[in-house]
Design an enzyme around this catalytic site. Sequence first.
Site, PDB file in Angstrom:
ATOM      1  N   GLU A 162       1.433  -1.225   0.190  1.00 22.00           N
ATOM      2  CA  GLU A 162       0.054  -0.261  -0.039  1.00 22.00           C
ATOM      3  C   GLU A 162       0.725   1.272   0.030  1.00 22.00           C
ATOM      4  O   GLU A 162       0.528   2.386   0.825  1.00 22.00           O
ATOM      5  CB  GLU A 162      -0.721  -0.208   1.235  1.00 22.00           C
ATOM      6  CG  GLU A 162      -1.966  -1.334   1.118  1.00 22.00           C
ATOM      7  CD  GLU A 162      -3.050  -1.111   2.838  1.00 22.00           C
ATOM      8  OE1 GLU A 162      -2.844  -0.403   3.063  1.00 22.00           O
ATOM      9  OE2 GLU A 162      -3.627  -2.429   2.238  1.00 22.00           O
ATOM     10  N   ASN A 210       2.154  -4.991  -3.195  1.00 24.60           N
ATOM     11  CA  ASN A 210       0.539  -5.404  -2.555  1.00 24.60           C
ATOM     12  C   ASN A 210      -0.397  -3.992  -2.646  1.00 24.60           C
ATOM     13  O   ASN A 210       0.012  -3.666  -2.294  1.00 24.60           O
ATOM     14  CB  ASN A 210       0.542  -6.578  -1.186  1.00 24.60           C
ATOM     15  CG  ASN A 210      -0.571  -6.618  -1.708  1.00 24.60           C
ATOM     16  OD1 ASN A 210      -1.012  -6.917  -2.545  1.00 24.60           O
ATOM     17  ND2 ASN A 210      -0.946  -6.647  -0.158  1.00 24.60           N
ATOM     18  N   HIS A 247     -10.580  -5.955  -1.913  1.00 23.13           N
ATOM     19  CA  HIS A 247     -11.404  -5.505  -1.124  1.00 23.13           C
ATOM     20  C   HIS A 247     -13.198  -5.264  -1.977  1.00 23.13           C
ATOM     21  O   HIS A 247     -12.505  -3.790  -1.916  1.00 23.13           O
ATOM     22  CB  HIS A 247     -11.011  -5.288  -0.311  1.00 23.13           C
ATOM     23  CG  HIS A 247      -9.840  -5.213   0.648  1.00 23.13           C
ATOM     24  ND1 HIS A 247     -10.290  -6.570   1.576  1.00 23.13           N
ATOM     25  CD2 HIS A 247      -8.853  -5.496   1.090  1.00 23.13           C
ATOM     26  CE1 HIS A 247      -8.882  -7.265   2.775  1.00 23.13           C
ATOM     27  NE2 HIS A 247      -8.254  -6.123   1.221  1.00 23.13           N
ATOM     28  N   GLU A 279      -6.230 -10.441  -1.428  1.00 21.00           N
ATOM     29  CA  GLU A 279      -7.204 -10.397  -0.022  1.00 21.00           C
ATOM     30  C   GLU A 279      -8.691 -10.304  -0.111  1.00 21.00           C
ATOM     31  O   GLU A 279      -9.087  -9.397   0.175  1.00 21.00           O
ATOM     32  CB  GLU A 279      -6.491  -9.051   0.818  1.00 21.00           C
ATOM     33  CG  GLU A 279      -4.970  -8.902   1.324  1.00 21.00           C
ATOM     34  CD  GLU A 279      -4.578  -7.632   1.592  1.00 21.00           C
ATOM     35  OE1 GLU A 279      -5.515  -7.010   2.287  1.00 21.00           O
ATOM     36  OE2 GLU A 279      -3.510  -7.492   2.068  1.00 21.00           O
ATOM     37  N   ASP A 281     -11.834 -10.511  -0.287  1.00 22.16           N
ATOM     38  CA  ASP A 281     -13.247 -10.594   0.477  1.00 22.16           C
ATOM     39  C   ASP A 281     -14.512  -9.008  -0.613  1.00 22.16           C
ATOM     40  O   ASP A 281     -13.943  -8.370  -1.557  1.00 22.16           O
ATOM     41  CB  ASP A 281     -13.671 -10.048   1.557  1.00 22.16           C
ATOM     42  CG  ASP A 281     -12.658  -9.164   1.705  1.00 22.16           C
ATOM     43  OD1 ASP A 281     -12.623  -8.140   1.424  1.00 22.16           O
ATOM     44  OD2 ASP A 281     -11.874  -8.564   3.575  1.00 22.16           O
TER      45      ASP A 281
HETATM   46  C1  XIL Z   1      -6.276  -6.084   8.425  1.00 23.94           C
HETATM   47  C2  XIL Z   1      -6.999  -7.669   9.240  1.00 23.94           C
HETATM   48  O1  XIL Z   1      -7.298  -7.981   8.823  1.00 23.94           O
HETATM   49  C3  XIL Z   1      -7.107  -6.746  10.444  1.00 23.94           C
HETATM   50  O2  XIL Z   1      -7.675  -7.507  11.598  1.00 23.94           O
HETATM   51  C4  XIL Z   1      -6.442  -5.524  10.861  1.00 23.94           C
HETATM   52  O3  XIL Z   1      -6.820  -4.498  12.453  1.00 23.94           O
HETATM   53  C5  XIL Z   1      -6.186  -4.612  10.074  1.00 23.94           C
HETATM   54  O4  XIL Z   1      -5.321  -4.838   8.878  1.00 23.94           O
HETATM   55  N1  XIL Z   1      -4.775  -4.603   4.039  1.00 23.94           N
HETATM   56  C6  XIL Z   1      -4.430  -5.324   4.227  1.00 23.94           C
HETATM   57  C7  XIL Z   1      -4.300  -5.787   5.402  1.00 23.94           C
HETATM   58  O5  XIL Z   1      -2.669  -5.351   3.503  1.00 23.94           O
HETATM   59  O6  XIL Z   1      -2.709  -6.495   5.700  1.00 23.94           O
HETATM   60  C8  XIL Z   1      -5.243  -5.722   6.147  1.00 23.94           C
HETATM   61  O7  XIL Z   1      -5.726  -6.351   7.366  1.00 23.94           O
HETATM   62  C9  XIL Z   1      -5.974  -5.296   5.454  1.00 23.94           C
HETATM   63  C10 XIL Z   1      -5.965  -4.423   3.978  1.00 23.94           C
END
Ligand code: XIL
Length: 360
Positions: A162, A210, A247, A279, A281
């Site tokens: 990020e 990422n 996401h 990641e 969802d």
């Molecule tokens: C999130 C986790 O799911 C949570 O439990 C934590 O509180 C915060 O981080 N991008 C990422 C992940 O790269 O590491 C993040 O994970 C979600 C967004």
Amino acid sequence: MRKEVFVGRKYGFIYIVISISILFLSGCPKPPIGPVGSLRDMAASRNIRIGAAVDPTKFSETAYDNTCKTEFNMLVAENVMKMDTIHPSATTYNYSPADLIMTYAQNNGMTVRGHALLWHNQVPGWVTAKPYSELIAVMQSHIDNVLTHFKGKIHSWDVVNEVVKDNGLGLRNNDDSSSIWADSLTDDSIIKEAFYRARAVDPDAKLIINDYSNEAKGSTKADKLYSLVAGWVGAGVPIDGVGFQLHLMESSTPNYTAIRQNIDRYIALKPGFQVQFTEIDVRISEPASQSELDNQASIYANLMRIALDYYPNVTVFVTWGITDKYSWIPSVFSGYGSALLFDGAYAPKPAYHALVNALR
Ligand code: XIL
């Protein structure tokens, strides 16, 4: 007389067999092609690594454990490999929670992604207190220690996570407090050094950059990240792939054409360049209706179809959790949930069945 009865019965029998065959071939549901197995089995049959972000404290919950090892063949630490957990003070490393994941993966024949080395969130206080001039050394020793600990056991590392600003106009930096790691909009030296350092310590792990909202060609942020990565790869920085976090929201249909166009330009950067779905969802405004769950299912399935079309440049398909029971979504996106493949009671959702179908 006896013979006539026999002949009549014989034709009657043939008639019934033919009728049943016609009925079966025309109307009955066709049996599935190929083996019907778990998501894990189906993914393995297509050489896809199907993964989930996990919390090792949940392995003792029977349903969590069963679902995890039956349905997935890749794990990533949802939190416990992040710097605040794994490197809590300048001189201490806390590997026990992450090692629980490594052992679990080994016992169940799974591979592991590493997440994440250089990130602006979940950074321990002792690091944020440092002046910028000392941060490169902090990052170097962090990468040396962590990659040495896990050496040879990690499929791919999110070396950098990020780093592009949400508006896509440049790198996050410490001028506007969006990241401690860079001191100007154009300072990418720490990013490049992170990749060189990681390659030097673990030459076998795939090194990934990422991000989120970076999947569709044409968005300012996706185009910015692509142009940065293209420049770094062109300059010889050892980057093996890009991670699309994905996401997503059920209510906005992804631009699949733009995602494919983005993958096209990334894999043209160098032979074997990887695009990983890291990641996934797909959140739904609660309460989720049947039609929303079905629409979510088609989003998951379309992403899987893209992965299959781009094999072997795309082989990693990771969801950000196993069950809606523990998903991060409700705590961060108020009013949203139901984002994963299994509901809060571990029942497989339409999205699960859609993935199995897409893999068939
Ligand atoms: C999130 C986790 O799911 C949570 O439990 C934590 O509180 C915060 O981080 N991008 C990422 C992940 O790269 O590491 C993040 O994970 C979600 C967004």
